[in-house]
Design a protein around this motif. Structure first.
Motif, PDB file in Angstrom:
ATOM      1  N   LYS A  59     111.803 -14.596  84.079  1.00 55.09           N
ATOM      2  CA  LYS A  59     112.399 -15.926  83.934  1.00 55.09           C
ATOM      3  C   LYS A  59     112.498 -16.305  82.466  1.00 55.09           C
ATOM      4  N   HIS A  60     111.435 -16.043  81.689  1.00 53.22           N
ATOM      5  CA  HIS A  60     111.467 -16.334  80.256  1.00 53.22           C
ATOM      6  C   HIS A  60     112.598 -15.572  79.580  1.00 53.22           C
ATOM      7  N   PHE A  61     112.738 -14.299  79.947  1.00 56.05           N
ATOM      8  CA  PHE A  61     113.761 -13.458  79.325  1.00 56.05           C
ATOM      9  C   PHE A  61     115.150 -14.018  79.606  1.00 56.05           C
ATOM     10  N   ALA A  62     115.404 -14.352  80.870  1.00 50.42           N
ATOM     11  CA  ALA A  62     116.723 -14.868  81.245  1.00 50.42           C
ATOM     12  C   ALA A  62     117.013 -16.196  80.550  1.00 50.42           C
ATOM     13  N   THR A  63     115.999 -17.057  80.438  1.00 41.52           N
ATOM     14  CA  THR A  63     116.180 -18.351  79.789  1.00 41.52           C
ATOM     15  C   THR A  63     116.496 -18.190  78.313  1.00 41.52           C
ATOM     16  N   LEU A  64     115.770 -17.322  77.649  1.00 40.64           N
ATOM     17  CA  LEU A  64     115.946 -17.129  76.211  1.00 40.64           C
ATOM     18  C   LEU A  64     117.313 -16.544  75.872  1.00 40.64           C
ATOM     19  N   PRO A  69     119.946 -14.152  70.506  1.00 44.84           N
ATOM     20  CA  PRO A  69     120.545 -12.818  70.588  1.00 44.84           C
ATOM     21  C   PRO A  69     119.601 -11.814  71.242  1.00 44.84           C
ATOM     22  N   ILE A  70     120.164 -10.883  71.984  1.00 43.20           N
ATOM     23  CA  ILE A  70     119.382  -9.918  72.749  1.00 43.20           C
ATOM     24  C   ILE A  70     118.444  -9.097  71.873  1.00 43.20           C
ATOM     25  N   ASP A  71     118.885  -8.733  70.652  1.00 43.19           N
ATOM     26  CA  ASP A  71     118.034  -7.887  69.819  1.00 43.19           C
ATOM     27  C   ASP A  71     116.772  -8.625  69.370  1.00 43.19           C
ATOM     28  N   ILE A  72     116.876  -9.945  69.177  1.00 35.57           N
ATOM     29  CA  ILE A  72     115.698 -10.730  68.794  1.00 35.57           C
ATOM     30  C   ILE A  72     114.753 -10.885  69.982  1.00 35.57           C
ATOM     31  N   VAL A  73     115.315 -11.127  71.166  1.00 33.27           N
ATOM     32  CA  VAL A  73     114.483 -11.259  72.367  1.00 33.27           C
ATOM     33  C   VAL A  73     113.731  -9.960  72.632  1.00 33.27           C
ATOM     34  N   VAL A  74     114.437  -8.843  72.584  1.00 31.01           N
ATOM     35  CA  VAL A  74     113.810  -7.547  72.851  1.00 31.01           C
ATOM     36  C   VAL A  74     112.729  -7.242  71.819  1.00 31.01           C
ATOM     37  N   LEU A  92      98.559 -15.615  77.118  1.00 32.62           N
ATOM     38  CA  LEU A  92      99.277 -16.354  78.145  1.00 32.62           C
ATOM     39  C   LEU A  92     100.772 -16.064  78.005  1.00 32.62           C
ATOM     40  N   ASN A  93     101.464 -16.036  79.126  1.00 33.59           N
ATOM     41  CA  ASN A  93     102.864 -15.609  79.113  1.00 33.59           C
ATOM     42  C   ASN A  93     103.801 -16.514  78.327  1.00 33.59           C
ATOM     43  N   TYR A  94     103.387 -17.746  78.058  1.00 33.65           N
ATOM     44  CA  TYR A  94     104.312 -18.613  77.336  1.00 33.65           C
ATOM     45  C   TYR A  94     104.564 -18.143  75.907  1.00 33.65           C
ATOM     46  N   ILE A  95     103.769 -17.204  75.407  1.00 26.82           N
ATOM     47  CA  ILE A  95     104.005 -16.668  74.061  1.00 26.82           C
ATOM     48  C   ILE A  95     105.354 -15.954  74.000  1.00 26.82           C
ATOM     49  N   TYR A  96     105.841 -15.462  75.136  1.00 22.56           N
ATOM     50  CA  TYR A  96     107.159 -14.818  75.137  1.00 22.56           C
ATOM     51  C   TYR A  96     108.240 -15.808  74.711  1.00 22.56           C
ATOM     52  N   LEU A  99     106.975 -17.233  70.619  1.00 24.41           N
ATOM     53  CA  LEU A  99     107.144 -16.263  69.529  1.00 24.41           C
ATOM     54  C   LEU A  99     108.615 -15.890  69.354  1.00 24.41           C
ATOM     55  N   THR A 100     109.326 -15.716  70.464  1.00 25.08           N
ATOM     56  CA  THR A 100     110.754 -15.395  70.368  1.00 25.08           C
ATOM     57  C   THR A 100     111.511 -16.497  69.646  1.00 25.08           C
ATOM     58  N   ASP A 101     111.218 -17.736  70.025  1.00 20.79           N
ATOM     59  CA  ASP A 101     111.897 -18.858  69.382  1.00 20.79           C
ATOM     60  C   ASP A 101     111.535 -18.945  67.909  1.00 20.79           C
ATOM     61  N   HIS A 102     110.274 -18.697  67.578  1.00 24.92           N
ATOM     62  CA  HIS A 102     109.859 -18.730  66.176  1.00 24.92           C
ATOM     63  C   HIS A 102     110.625 -17.685  65.357  1.00 24.92           C
ATOM     64  N   ILE A 103     110.692 -16.473  65.878  1.00 28.38           N
ATOM     65  CA  ILE A 103     111.410 -15.408  65.164  1.00 28.38           C
ATOM     66  C   ILE A 103     112.879 -15.776  64.995  1.00 28.38           C
ATOM     67  N   PHE A 104     113.467 -16.342  66.041  1.00 30.20           N
ATOM     68  CA  PHE A 104     114.879 -16.717  65.986  1.00 30.20           C
ATOM     69  C   PHE A 104     115.128 -17.790  64.935  1.00 30.20           C
ATOM     70  N   GLN A 105     114.273 -18.811  64.915  1.00 32.11           N
ATOM     71  CA  GLN A 105     114.443 -19.885  63.939  1.00 32.11           C
ATOM     72  C   GLN A 105     114.267 -19.370  62.512  1.00 32.11           C
ATOM     73  N   MET A 106     113.259 -18.545  62.296  1.00 31.10           N
ATOM     74  CA  MET A 106     113.021 -17.986  60.966  1.00 31.10           C
ATOM     75  C   MET A 106     114.171 -17.058  60.548  1.00 31.10           C
ATOM     76  N   TYR A 107     114.691 -16.312  61.526  1.00 28.15           N
ATOM     77  CA  TYR A 107     115.820 -15.415  61.246  1.00 28.15           C
ATOM     78  C   TYR A 107     117.045 -16.222  60.792  1.00 28.15           C
ATOM     79  N   LYS A 108     117.329 -17.312  61.494  1.00 27.74           N
ATOM     80  CA  LYS A 108     118.479 -18.148  61.120  1.00 27.74           C
ATOM     81  C   LYS A 108     118.293 -18.736  59.726  1.00 27.74           C
ATOM     82  N   HIS A 109     117.080 -19.211  59.447  1.00 25.59           N
ATOM     83  CA  HIS A 109     116.817 -19.770  58.119  1.00 25.59           C
ATOM     84  C   HIS A 109     116.989 -18.715  57.036  1.00 25.59           C
TER      85      HIS A 109
END
Length: 286
Positions: A59-64, A69-74, A92-96, A99-109
């Motif tokens: 569910k987390h994967f599909a939501t993200l 982008p798929i490469d950041i999620v993977v 805990l599973n919410y780190i998926y 952490l994904t969102d953190h990487i994405f935000q930092m990547y955009k910046h």
């Protein structure tokens, strides 16, 4: 071995079914080119495989994937799985999501030339395992995404693992609990004119996810029992006085209304989430 494709994300990434009710993300050059759901591919065509181990992670994967982008999620998912297996670190599973969102935000910046290292104090002596994980994860990010985040990012990544340490209980947060938490946070935020908007929505949603799992961990008595260095809390209070004040009010009201007890570590984690949120909010209003 032939694998059945369930979804095609791009020319290089597909979702496949492996055995009964098991799914994985397969990546490899051209692996999804001109493929459709129901087609089959050979397992030998894959360069990387990422297993989606349970329904929550699926569910987390599909939501993200709706926003990231798929490469950041993977990359994020593989980094978390690496920490689990290489360092035997339970999270805990919410780190998926976080952490994904953190990487994405930092990547955009970074791509926009706006990246700035955070002022999070050094934690490598107090949390050597998490710091080592952060270092390994940063290496994966830089390599897989072909970017170069500075070493200052290690402590931010480490904090995500410190924050999410624990074992997920089988039950999910109840609707009543979610409503109570949302109401408390909304009341405090209204007093400070903090609103969810297009700019800060990722940080806002990340905070709400943290809140839900936090209360669940309190109920199952699985809070982080490590003691943060006292200097870290003092540094945060000095660097982020407004976030410190807001997090204090939220924690106090959560404790009072839900009859729970939060330790100092959890209060520090709130400061980190809220600082990012109000910083985005202030930048929007500037």
């Amino acid at each position: 071995m032939r694998l059945v494709i369930r979804s095609v994300y791009n020319n290089n990434s597909v979702l496949v079914e492996i055995g009964e009710k098991k799914q994985a993300i397969i990546s490899g050059k051209g692996i999804g080119f001109r493929k459709r759901p129901g087609d089959t591919i050979s397992a030998t065509s894959a360069n990387n495989i990422l297993y989606l181990e349970d329904d929550r992670i699926k569910k987390h994967f599909a939501t993200l994937l709706k926003d990231v982008p798929i490469d950041i999620v993977v990359t994020a998912f593989k980094a978390i799985d690496m920490a689990k297996h290489t360092y035997h670190y339970s999270v805990l599973n919410y780190i998926y999501v976080t952490l994904t969102d953190h990487i994405f935000q930092m990547y955009k910046h970074l791509m926009n030339g706006k990246y700035q290292p955070s002022m999070v104090p050094d934690i490598h002596e107090r949390y050597p395992t998490e710091y080592a994980i952060g270092k390994a994860v940063l290496r994966m990010i830089n390599q897989n995404l072909n970017v170069h985040f500075p070493d200052a990012e290690i402590k931010n990544i480490a904090l995500h693992f410190i924050n999410a340490k624990g074992v997920d209980p089988e039950q999910v947060p109840t609707d009543n609990l979610s409503s109570s938490v949302n109401r408390i946070v909304k009341q405090v935020f209204e007093a400070y004119d903090i609103k969810r908007n297009l700019t800060n929505q990722n940080y806002f949603d990340r905070l709400m996810i943290h809140l839900q799992y936090l209360v669940e961990r309190v109920q199952t008595k699985s809070l982080d029992d490590h003691t943060l260095n006292r200097n870290i809390e003092q540094d945060f209070r000095r660097l982020y006085p407004k976030s410190y004040e807001i997090s204090g009010k939220i924690c106090d009201q959560l404790e009072s209304s839900l009859r729970i007890s939060l330790n100092e570590n959890e209060r520090v984690y709130f400061i980190i989430h809220i600082q990012r949120l109000i910083q985005e909010n202030e930048n929007t209003n500037a």
